[in-house]
Design a protein around this motif. Structure first.
Motif, mmCIF file in Angstrom:
data_model
loop_
_atom_site.group_PDB
_atom_site.id
_atom_site.type_symbol
_atom_site.label_atom_id
_atom_site.label_comp_id
_atom_site.label_asym_id
_atom_site.label_seq_id
_atom_site.Cartn_x
_atom_site.Cartn_y
_atom_site.Cartn_z
ATOM 1 N N ARG A 117 0.851 -1.201 0.000
ATOM 2 C CA ARG A 117 0.000 0.000 0.000
ATOM 3 C C ARG A 117 0.873 1.231 0.000
ATOM 4 N N ARG A 118 0.570 2.088 -0.891
ATOM 5 C CA ARG A 118 1.283 3.370 -0.932
ATOM 6 C C ARG A 118 0.444 4.400 -0.190
ATOM 7 N N GLY A 119 0.847 5.598 -0.060
ATOM 8 C CA GLY A 119 0.125 6.643 0.665
ATOM 9 C C GLY A 119 -1.225 6.961 0.028
ATOM 10 N N GLY A 120 -2.135 7.500 0.842
ATOM 11 C CA GLY A 120 -3.436 7.914 0.334
ATOM 12 C C GLY A 120 -4.570 7.039 0.859
ATOM 13 N N PHE A 121 -5.774 7.345 0.388
ATOM 14 C CA PHE A 121 -6.972 6.638 0.824
ATOM 15 C C PHE A 121 -7.466 5.753 -0.302
ATOM 16 N N THR A 122 -8.173 4.703 0.099
ATOM 17 C CA THR A 122 -8.861 3.908 -0.909
ATOM 18 C C THR A 122 -10.243 4.506 -1.103
ATOM 19 N N LEU A 123 -10.930 4.072 -2.113
ATOM 20 C CA LEU A 123 -12.280 4.573 -2.399
ATOM 21 C C LEU A 123 -13.248 4.198 -1.281
ATOM 22 N N ILE A 124 -13.121 2.989 -0.725
ATOM 23 C CA ILE A 124 -13.991 2.541 0.367
ATOM 24 C C ILE A 124 -13.786 3.418 1.599
ATOM 25 N N GLU A 125 -12.565 3.712 1.960
ATOM 26 C CA GLU A 125 -12.301 4.558 3.126
ATOM 27 C C GLU A 125 -12.883 5.952 2.930
ATOM 28 N N CYS A 126 -12.752 6.492 1.741
ATOM 29 C CA CYS A 126 -13.296 7.816 1.447
ATOM 30 C C CYS A 126 -14.815 7.810 1.524
ATOM 31 N N MET A 127 -15.470 6.779 1.028
ATOM 32 C CA MET A 127 -16.938 6.687 1.074
ATOM 33 C C MET A 127 -17.431 6.533 2.515
ATOM 34 N N MET A 128 -16.702 5.759 3.321
ATOM 35 C CA MET A 128 -17.101 5.592 4.726
ATOM 36 C C MET A 128 -16.951 6.926 5.474
ATOM 37 N N TYR A 129 -15.900 7.671 5.208
ATOM 38 C CA TYR A 129 -15.699 8.972 5.830
ATOM 39 C C TYR A 129 -16.843 9.921 5.479
ATOM 40 N N ILE A 130 -17.216 9.970 4.211
ATOM 41 C CA ILE A 130 -18.312 10.841 3.772
ATOM 42 C C ILE A 130 -19.634 10.397 4.396
ATOM 43 N N PHE A 131 -19.861 9.062 4.495
ATOM 44 C CA PHE A 131 -21.089 8.540 5.096
ATOM 45 C C PHE A 131 -21.193 8.968 6.556
ATOM 46 N N PHE A 132 -20.141 8.764 7.349
ATOM 47 C CA PHE A 132 -20.186 9.107 8.768
ATOM 48 C C PHE A 132 -20.276 10.621 8.979
ATOM 49 N N LEU A 133 -19.616 11.386 8.171
ATOM 50 C CA LEU A 133 -19.724 12.836 8.259
ATOM 51 C C LEU A 133 -21.156 13.297 7.953
ATOM 52 N N GLY A 134 -21.782 12.724 6.937
ATOM 53 C CA GLY A 134 -23.174 13.044 6.609
ATOM 54 C C GLY A 134 -24.121 12.637 7.717
ATOM 55 N N LEU A 135 -23.911 11.462 8.327
ATOM 56 C CA LEU A 135 -24.765 10.989 9.417
ATOM 57 C C LEU A 135 -24.668 11.919 10.628
ATOM 58 N N ILE A 136 -23.469 12.315 10.976
ATOM 59 C CA ILE A 136 -23.291 13.216 12.118
ATOM 60 C C ILE A 136 -23.943 14.576 11.844
ATOM 61 N N SER A 137 -23.802 15.087 10.627
ATOM 62 C CA SER A 137 -24.400 16.389 10.323
ATOM 63 C C SER A 137 -25.928 16.318 10.308
ATOM 64 N N VAL A 138 -26.515 15.222 9.818
ATOM 65 C CA VAL A 138 -27.976 15.073 9.836
ATOM 66 C C VAL A 138 -28.486 15.022 11.265
ATOM 67 N N LEU A 139 -27.831 14.263 12.131
ATOM 68 C CA LEU A 139 -28.250 14.190 13.529
ATOM 69 C C LEU A 139 -28.109 15.544 14.228
ATOM 70 N N TRP A 140 -27.036 16.255 13.943
ATOM 71 C CA TRP A 140 -26.835 17.563 14.563
ATOM 72 C C TRP A 140 -27.904 18.559 14.121
ATOM 73 N N PHE A 141 -28.218 18.596 12.808
ATOM 74 C CA PHE A 141 -29.235 19.520 12.312
ATOM 75 C C PHE A 141 -30.623 19.176 12.838
ATOM 76 N N SER A 142 -30.968 17.893 12.903
ATOM 77 C CA SER A 142 -32.301 17.530 13.413
ATOM 78 C C SER A 142 -32.444 17.893 14.884
ATOM 79 N N THR A 143 -31.391 17.714 15.670
ATOM 80 C CA THR A 143 -31.436 18.102 17.079
ATOM 81 C C THR A 143 -31.546 19.616 17.228
ATOM 82 N N THR A 144 -30.810 20.336 16.424
ATOM 83 C CA THR A 144 -30.865 21.799 16.469
ATOM 84 C C THR A 144 -32.254 22.312 16.101
#
Length: 156
Positions: free
Chosen positions: A3-30
């Motif tokens: 493995r060389r440096g950088g992210f795989t596509l799966i890691e990038c998609m999981m990061y975007i998924f968790f970031l979206g989930l946290i932002s949806v929960l934060w906005f609904s609570t607000t």
């Protein structure tokens, strides 16, 4: 494979998924907290209007006491004369608002002349005026549109 440096596509998609989930929960609570705060603020405004109306009603009865404690209950309201020249004060529920009239009431026509009108509480559904102990006390019960109720008894 190495493995060389950088992210795989799966890691990038999981990061975007968790970031979206946290932002949806934060906005609904607000939004939920904001709606609760707005409802509480509206309820406080209605309560302030109800208690202000109760205080003005008590002031009217105490300062401009009915002559001979004669009060007329009509159309969900109350009228009393406080001087010998038939100066009157009337409290009525008109168009979902508590109205205060002061002036000369024509008994035959049912109209007011030389009258000042005040809207004391603009969001009411019911207003009831009753007397107690042979007109020694007058009670007022107000119910607002959102179900908030205020009762006030004034001893004469």
């Amino acid at each position: 494979m190495r493995r060389r440096g950088g992210f795989t596509l799966i890691e990038c998609m999981m990061y975007i998924f968790f970031l979206g989930l946290i932002s949806v929960l934060w906005f609904s609570t607000t939004i939920r907290i904001y709606n609760t705060m707005c409802c509480a603020q509206h309820k406080n405004k209605v309560l302030l209007a109800l208690y202000t109306a109760g205080d003005v009603f008590a002031r009217d009865l105490r300062m401009k006491s009915p002559l001979g404690k004669e009060m007329i209950y009509r159309n969900g309201g109350i009228i009393w004369h406080y001087t010998h020249d038939l100066q009157s004060i009337g409290w009525f529920l008109l168009d979902n608002a508590l109205m205060r009239f002061e002036g000369v009431k024509n008994k035959k026509k049912g109209t007011w002349s030389v009258c000042t009108k005040s809207i004391l509480c603009p969001t009411l559904t019911t207003a009831k005026f009753t007397t107690q102990n042979n007109n020694a006390a007058v009670s007022m019960s107000l119910t607002a549109v959102n179900g908030v109720t205020m009762e006030r008894t004034v001893w004469l």
